[in-house]
Design an enzyme around this catalytic site. Structure first.
Site, mmCIF file in Angstrom:
data_model
loop_
_atom_site.group_PDB
_atom_site.id
_atom_site.type_symbol
_atom_site.label_atom_id
_atom_site.label_comp_id
_atom_site.label_asym_id
_atom_site.label_seq_id
_atom_site.Cartn_x
_atom_site.Cartn_y
_atom_site.Cartn_z
ATOM 1 N N GLU A 157 3.632 -5.644 7.686
ATOM 2 C CA GLU A 157 2.867 -4.701 8.073
ATOM 3 C C GLU A 157 3.214 -4.519 9.588
ATOM 4 O O GLU A 157 3.263 -3.350 10.238
ATOM 5 C CB GLU A 157 1.396 -4.870 7.917
ATOM 6 C CG GLU A 157 0.855 -4.909 6.553
ATOM 7 C CD GLU A 157 0.861 -5.972 5.800
ATOM 8 O OE1 GLU A 157 0.366 -5.786 4.525
ATOM 9 O OE2 GLU A 157 1.645 -6.858 6.167
ATOM 10 N N ALA A 215 0.968 -1.211 -0.047
ATOM 11 C CA ALA A 215 -0.196 -0.047 -0.019
ATOM 12 C C ALA A 215 0.828 1.225 -0.116
ATOM 13 O O ALA A 215 2.101 1.290 0.481
ATOM 14 C CB ALA A 215 -0.803 -0.012 1.200
ATOM 15 N N GLY A 245 0.337 -5.188 1.135
ATOM 16 C CA GLY A 245 -0.872 -5.180 0.268
ATOM 17 C C GLY A 245 -0.573 -5.603 -1.204
ATOM 18 O O GLY A 245 -1.435 -6.357 -1.796
ATOM 19 N N GLU A 287 -1.277 -9.466 -0.579
ATOM 20 C CA GLU A 287 -2.510 -9.586 -0.355
ATOM 21 C C GLU A 287 -3.206 -9.468 -1.666
ATOM 22 O O GLU A 287 -4.171 -10.380 -2.024
ATOM 23 C CB GLU A 287 -3.097 -8.493 0.437
ATOM 24 C CG GLU A 287 -2.878 -8.600 1.819
ATOM 25 C CD GLU A 287 -3.547 -7.566 2.846
ATOM 26 O OE1 GLU A 287 -4.235 -8.020 3.737
ATOM 27 O OE2 GLU A 287 -2.911 -6.531 2.788
#
Length: 709
Positions: free
Chosen positions: A131, A69, A108, A111
């Site tokens: 994270e 992200a 992310g 993910e």
């Protein structure tokens, strides 16, 4: 020079028969910001409308599938499609989607890959959910999907450690379905996806969603309490207990209550963590580490200085520190020659390096072949002439200025004139050491932390005459070793030890005034340190500091009295604490020694509260950090924070001493320092201008006696 503008992100669709290849390019690391998410959503909608496509391959660049992200969006308003929404759309896509991972797939980015129905990887790919190192947890289904492809045990380990794994390990774990060998990776990925198409074009494709997979879940993984049990050790050791606890709760919800319930729990906890002060602190450290990679000290009129190649290295001293540095060099492929004063000491040191390698093999962090290969890169000698081909030599001898000056005079006579010469001194004057060399511009400090092959921090000390390319060489080498180099200037103790010395003086004063070692240590461990100052001193050995004080003509009444009683710490079974093995207990004999020292100093003992102890230990450190900034010893407050996080076990979720000062409030710290200065008569506690903000504090450079540039 102005920064080069970044190219606009793009998601390109190319058709290869019945397979659509979606290539994401969002320099530099394919971060999944709002614009990139929308591009991917649009690409999949375009593919959905194309009747001839039967499968999709999603890939990135050679450098990154996606590094995750865009953390600059954290805490802001969300526009357009969110990452969880994008991930769900891809998982629910009616055609089989393959994530083709080259470079990194982190956070992310992983993910996103987990939402695909299959995953393939380049041999050099790296995958992980880091994270937790930012004080947050996966927020786009990672805590629910990862256990379903690798099992609960490995998922708990990956999420709570933030550890990255390579492609081979990922394949063994089930995280990727295949590792494709080199070559044109996107073309190989398309060929792999094509080979898995249904035989008949009209045959429906019904890809299995990751959330529905169960083959990697062990018996009991969905039973209440299993995740808690699997996470017990990681929770005890967590650097951020708040994020670790949230991660465990999310993983457990996803396995025990079903994917949808887990996703809701994950998202709630993710948003809580993003808004937390602990995450803000760790995002500050992330930014500080990135900034430290471009030290201002490397700026020249021609631009940033470039370092020299280090193909052969030398280390002076085969002791604990020298052996650790040699092992760190050999681990990354640098042949190293270790020099010691005698054959017996040399053999003893190299034997310890071999034992350390064997221990790592027993723990599974190296294979026997890797250990043998790395040890073979280390050569021992007692002749300085064997350093004639070294590109860089690191001295790691006894902490004595005359000893080090003698070594550097020998190095000057036995190394190439262009070889970089570094001292591992913890306190001493790098310029005084450099003065023994004909060309001081090739001398600097590289202060490693013990054990040198494990600890991340290296204080790279620029001398008054250190050449920019020499400094750049040391910084680049430290990064090559996997370390976090922070450039600092010359003064007694540099940054970390100079601030530690200030804390140590206050800790000693607190004992004389009425506190006891157990109370002081408990206050710091409650703050988040893994060890208090007195347990740390016992582990290192009190006699080391005692000898240094004797050499400098200084004293520490309590510590000196303990040493005079033969209490050197863990190695003698007694120091500030008594020991049975490594377990400490509060010792009445220590209390008697402390009370006697107080009486001899004419100090009337009093009850001291925990709040005062915390202020007296931490606020003077902040004050000394402000002096260090004023003197130009450190370039940025974030550099000081990095040093204390990476080298001295300051809790990461509190951001480092200078960040902590801003959270507490500089004005409050200044007021409390003034109070303690008046109450104790210790004028070194008076706040400097960085804290008062109006220039009315004590002189920012003087007052501490801690040294000058």
């Amino acid at each position: 020079m102005p920064a080069t503008p970044r190219a606009a992100p793009k998601a390109t669709i190319t058709l290869h028969g019945a397979v659509a290849l979606v290539s994401l390019e969002a320099p530099p690391v394919n971060a999944l910001g709002q614009a990139v998410r929308q591009l991917l959503a649009n690409a999949f909608e375009e593919i959905r409308a194309h009747p001839g496509i039967r499968a999709v391959v999603l890939t990135g660049t050679d450098r990154a599938f996606s590094a995750g992200a865009d953390i600059t969006e954290f805490g802001g308003t969300t526009e357009g499609i969110t990452l969880p929404e994008l991930v769900d759309r891809i998982e629910d896509f009616p055609l089989p989607v393959t994530a083709a991972i080259a470079g990194v797939a982190l956070g992310g980015g992983l993910e996103l890959a987990l939402a695909a129905h299959t995953r393939i990887a380049h041999p050099e790919a790296t995958l992980g959910l880091p994270e937790i190192t930012l004080g947050i947890i996966p927020g786009a289904g990672g805590t629910g999907r990862l256990p379903r492809v690798v099992g609960a045990d490995r998922a708990v380990d990956m999420i709570l450690s933030g550890r990255r794994i390579d492609a081979g390990t990922a394949a063994e774990a089930g995280l990727v379905d295949a590792v494709l060998d080199g070559g044109d990776f996107p073309s190989a990925a398309v060929a792999w996806a094509t080979s898995r198409l249904p035989a008949a074009a009209g045959e429906p494709a019904t890809p299995m969603r990751t959330r529905d997979r169960t083959e990697r879940l062990a018996a009991g993984d969905t039973t209440a309490g299993t995740v808690e049990r699997l996470a017990a050790t990681a929770l005890r050791k967590a650097k951020d207990p708040f994020a670790a606890r949230a991660a465990v709760e999310a993983i457990a919800a996803g396995l025990e209550q079903g994917f949808e319930a887990g996703a809701a729990t994950e998202r709630r906890l993710f948003l809580e963590r993003v808004a937390s002060p602990e995450s803000a602190a760790q995002r500050h450290l992330f930014a500080a580490e990135r900034a430290s990679r471009k030290p201002r000290a490397l700026d020249t009129a021609q631009g940033p200085a470039a370092g020299r190649h280090v193909g052969q290295a030398g280390v002076i001293g085969a002791g604990t520190m020298g052996g650790g540095i040699a092992l760190a060099l050999a681990t990354v492929g640098v042949p190293v020659t270790v020099v010691d004063t005698g054959q017996e000491a040399l053999d003893r040191g190299l034997a310890q390096v071999r034992r350390n390698l064997d221990v790592s093999v027993s723990h599974g962090s190296r294979t026997p072949a890797q250990a043998d290969e790395q040890f073979a890169r280390i050569t021992g000698t007692i002749d300085y002439a064997d350093l004639a081909d070294a590109d860089l030599v690191i001295e790691a001898a006894f902490e004595d200025l005359e000893v080090k000056q003698g070594i550097f005079a020998a190095l000057d006579a036995n190394t190439r004139p262009d070889a970089v010469l570094a001292t591992n001194t913890s306190y001493l004057d790098v310029d005084a050491i450099a003065a023994t060399v004909a060309d001081p511009s090739r001398v600097l400090g590289m202060h490693f932390f013990s054990p040198a092959n494990v600890m991340e921090l290296v204080e790279v000390v620029r001398g008054a005459r250190t050449a920019p390319d020499v400094l750049a060489t040391a910084v680049a080498l430290a990064r090559r070793l996997g370390k976090c180099p922070v450039v600092v200037g010359v003064c007694h103790g540099f940054v970390g030890n100079r601030m530690l010395e200030v804390r140590g003086r206050q800790a000693e004063a607190l004992l004389l005034e009425g506190a006891l070692p157990g109370q002081v240590d408990d206050v710091l461990t409650a703050f988040g340190f893994r060890m208090g100052p007195f347990a740390m001193a016992d582990m290192a050995g009190l006699d080391i500091g005692w000898r240094n004080r004797q050499a400098q003509g200084t004293s520490a009444p309590v510590s000196d009295a303990l040493c005079e009683a033969g209490r050197y710490g863990q190695k003698t079974g007694a120091g500030f604490f008594a020991y049975g093995g490594r377990e400490r207990t509060n010792d009445p004999a220590t209390t008697r020694i402390i009370e006697l020292a107080s009486a001899e100093q004419g100090i009337e003992r009093r009850d001291i509260g925990d709040e005062e102890i915390l202020e007296r230990l931490l606020y003077p450190m902040v004050n000394e950090g402000a002096r260090i900034l004023a003197e130009g010893i450190a370039e940025r407050p974030g550099d000081i924070d990095l040093i204390w996080i990476k080298g001295y076990n300051w809790p990461a979720y509190r951001g480092g001493p200078m960040w902590y000062a801003d959270q507490v409030g500089r004005d409050r710290i200044a007021a409390r320092l003034e109070h303690h200065a008046r109450a104790t008569g210790d004028q070194t506690l008076r706040p400097v201008a960085w804290l008062t903000g109006d220039g009315t504090g004590a002189d920012a450079v003087g007052g501490s006696g801690a040294g000058t540039p």
